[in-house]
Design a protein around this motif. Structure first.
Motif, short mmCIF file in Angstrom:
data_model
loop_
_atom_site.label_atom_id
_atom_site.label_comp_id
_atom_site.label_asym_id
_atom_site.label_seq_id
_atom_site.Cartn_x
_atom_site.Cartn_y
_atom_site.Cartn_z
N PRO A 131 0.83 -1.23 0.00
CA PRO A 131 0.00 0.00 0.00
C PRO A 131 0.85 1.27 0.00
CG PRO A 131 -0.87 -1.57 1.58
CD PRO A 131 0.44 -2.11 1.12
N LEU A 132 2.01 1.25 0.69
CA LEU A 132 2.91 2.41 0.70
C LEU A 132 3.48 2.66 -0.69
CD1 LEU A 132 4.86 1.66 4.01
CD2 LEU A 132 2.93 3.19 3.72
N LEU A 133 3.85 1.59 -1.38
CA LEU A 133 4.37 1.69 -2.74
C LEU A 133 3.32 2.30 -3.67
CD1 LEU A 133 6.43 0.91 -5.04
CD2 LEU A 133 5.24 -1.28 -5.14
N LEU A 134 2.10 1.76 -3.60
CA LEU A 134 1.02 2.26 -4.45
C LEU A 134 0.66 3.71 -4.12
CD1 LEU A 134 -1.20 -0.95 -4.37
CD2 LEU A 134 -0.04 -0.03 -6.38
N ASN A 135 0.72 4.05 -2.85
CA ASN A 135 0.42 5.43 -2.43
C ASN A 135 1.44 6.41 -2.99
OD1 ASN A 135 -1.36 7.14 -0.77
ND2 ASN A 135 0.52 7.57 0.36
N ASN A 136 2.72 6.02 -3.00
CA ASN A 136 3.78 6.88 -3.54
C ASN A 136 3.63 7.06 -5.06
OD1 ASN A 136 5.07 7.45 -1.13
ND2 ASN A 136 6.35 5.61 -1.23
N ILE A 137 3.24 5.99 -5.75
CA ILE A 137 3.01 6.08 -7.19
C ILE A 137 1.81 7.00 -7.46
CG2 ILE A 137 2.39 4.78 -9.28
CD1 ILE A 137 3.87 2.37 -8.06
N TRP A 138 0.77 6.85 -6.64
CA TRP A 138 -0.44 7.68 -6.79
C TRP A 138 -0.12 9.17 -6.62
CZ3 TRP A 138 -2.84 10.71 -2.95
CH2 TRP A 138 -4.08 11.23 -3.30
N LYS A 139 0.72 9.49 -5.60
CA LYS A 139 1.09 10.89 -5.36
C LYS A 139 1.80 11.52 -6.55
CE LYS A 139 1.64 10.76 -0.30
NZ LYS A 139 2.65 10.80 0.79
N ARG A 140 2.62 10.72 -7.23
CA ARG A 140 3.44 11.25 -8.32
C ARG A 140 2.78 11.12 -9.69
NH1 ARG A 140 6.08 9.94 -4.12
NH2 ARG A 140 8.10 10.81 -3.54
N SER A 141 1.63 10.49 -9.72
CA SER A 141 0.92 10.34 -10.99
C SER A 141 0.19 11.65 -11.34
CB SER A 141 -0.09 9.20 -10.87
OG SER A 141 -0.77 9.02 -12.09
N THR A 142 0.21 12.00 -12.64
CA THR A 142 -0.40 13.26 -13.09
C THR A 142 -1.70 13.04 -13.86
OG1 THR A 142 1.01 13.16 -15.06
CG2 THR A 142 1.81 14.47 -13.20
#
Length: 379
Positions: A131-142
């Motif tokens: 979930p932490l990995l997915l959350n970091n990808i979500w934050k950086r997704s445009t």
């Protein structure tokens, strides 16, 4: 994999044949395969993006493939086996031949001085980091559509982890009660009380009503347990109490130095959630014999022993348990002593809380039973 492959090699040469590979490593090979595939695909995408600046960072297809596929499910299978695997390992480590195997594997440089229990827990930690990995990808997704998709995946993985926690608790409770069913012995009524005479020809029909089934419910909870002393008219008896969420059970323990069921003590499947005292009792082949019928919490009266009686009757850290029938007549009394005042207070507090919770739940059930809903026109 060093430990697993070494054990496979030893077993192919007819060493440690009685060690169960699945109980130790479960589906580790499948988990390694899927995790490694995810990792390789993930980094290949990054590498391609870095080498070709015009190449899009297509994480969505990778995440869709693995997180909507078998990644979390494979983790769940492994995690559900983890608790019993660790305890199985602890039992095996008592054996000299298995200890030699462990030490040989631990000397491998790739283990980085880590022991097998520290390595077995790694997949559990990895699952909680997804979930932490997915959350970091979500934050950086445009891209908004991509952000929504990644967020839904993150929530799915978090639900999977919560679901796993519930399964682990249920499985742990199930294993514990299955073990309790084996260790708690329910004597026949004519053995428990000599006043009751039953001819031999009628005993079989009474035996068919198995008391052991009381502990077969997967919904029952064991709230508190431990050793106390029961004051009888002529002696003090060591007893072991089990406080469940609906009744109290008083037993006496009997130790047996012979091996459990004649098998190797290191291979006894013992629930890790049992107290060390019960674990030791099971390994010795001992058991807990029920002294009297279970005391339902709505028929149990708890009384503190006045400090004055402590000096007069030499009672220390004592309290009284009274069993009443449905007509509020006292049918049994148990004068119990704890080893310390703290232990006594803990027992009284646990029993009072259990009675309160039980009463509240049953009052709620009664009130809902009498509150009929409005009749539907569709009926």
């Amino acid at each position: 994999k060093i430990f697993m492959n070494t054990l496979k090699y030893l077993q192919s040469n007819e060493f440690l044949l009685d060690v169960d590979l699945w109980r130790l490593f479960a589906n580790l090979e499948e988990l390694n395969k899927i995790s490694l595939s995810f990792l390789k695909t993930f980094f290949e995408t990054v590498k391609e993006h870095v080498s070709k600046s015009d190449s899009p960072m297509d994480f969505s297809s990778i995440l869709r493939k693995f997180f909507q596929g078998d990644l979390c499910q494979t983790h769940q299978i492994y995690c559900l086996n983890y608790t019993s695997a660790v305890f199985y390992l602890e039992n095996l480590r008592q054996r000299e031949d298995f200890g030699i195997y462990l030490k040989w594997c631990e000397q491998n440089e790739q283990c980085k001085r880590l022991h097998l229990p520290e390595l077995l827990v790694a997949p559990l930690h990895r699952l909680t980091r997804y979930p932490l990995l997915l959350n970091n990808i979500w934050k950086r997704s445009t891209h908004e559509t991509e952000k929504g998709f990644i967020w839904s995946l993150k929530e799915k993985v978090e639900r999977s982890i919560r679901d796993l926690e519930g399964k682990v608790k249920w499985l742990d409770n199930f294993q514990k009660f299955r073990q309790l069913q084996e260790v708690i012995v329910w004597p026949q009524i004519w053995d428990r009380d000599k006043r009751f005479f039953v001819p031999e020809c009628l005993k079989q029909s009474l035996r068919e009503n198995n008391s052991e089934n009381i502990l077969s419910s997967a919904n029952r909870l064991l709230l508190h347990e431990g050793r106390l002393t029961l004051a009888e008219s002529t002696r003090l008896l060591e007893v072991y109490l089990f406080l469940f969420d609906d009744f109290l059970l008083i037993t006496k323990t009997k130790h047996n130095k012979k091996k459990y069921r004649g098998s190797d003590a290191s291979l006894i499947p013992i629930s890790p959630s049992l107290t060390p005292e019960l674990q030791s009792l099971i390994r010795e082949g001992g058991f807990c014999t029920v002294l009297d019928q279970p005391i339902p919490l709505d028929r149990l009266v708890l009384k503190n022993v006045d400090p004055v009686h402590i000096t007069v009757f030499s009672l220390r850290n004592a309290f009284l348990i009274q069993h009443e029938n449905r007509y509020r007549q006292c049918i049994a009394v148990f004068l119990l002593q704890a080893q310390t005042e703290t232990a006594k207070k803990a027992w009284m507090s646990q029993i009072e809380t259990a009675i309160s919770n039980y009463t509240t739940q049953h009052e709620t059930k009664k009130s809902t039973a009498f509150c009929f809903p409005d009749e539907s026109s569709e009926i």
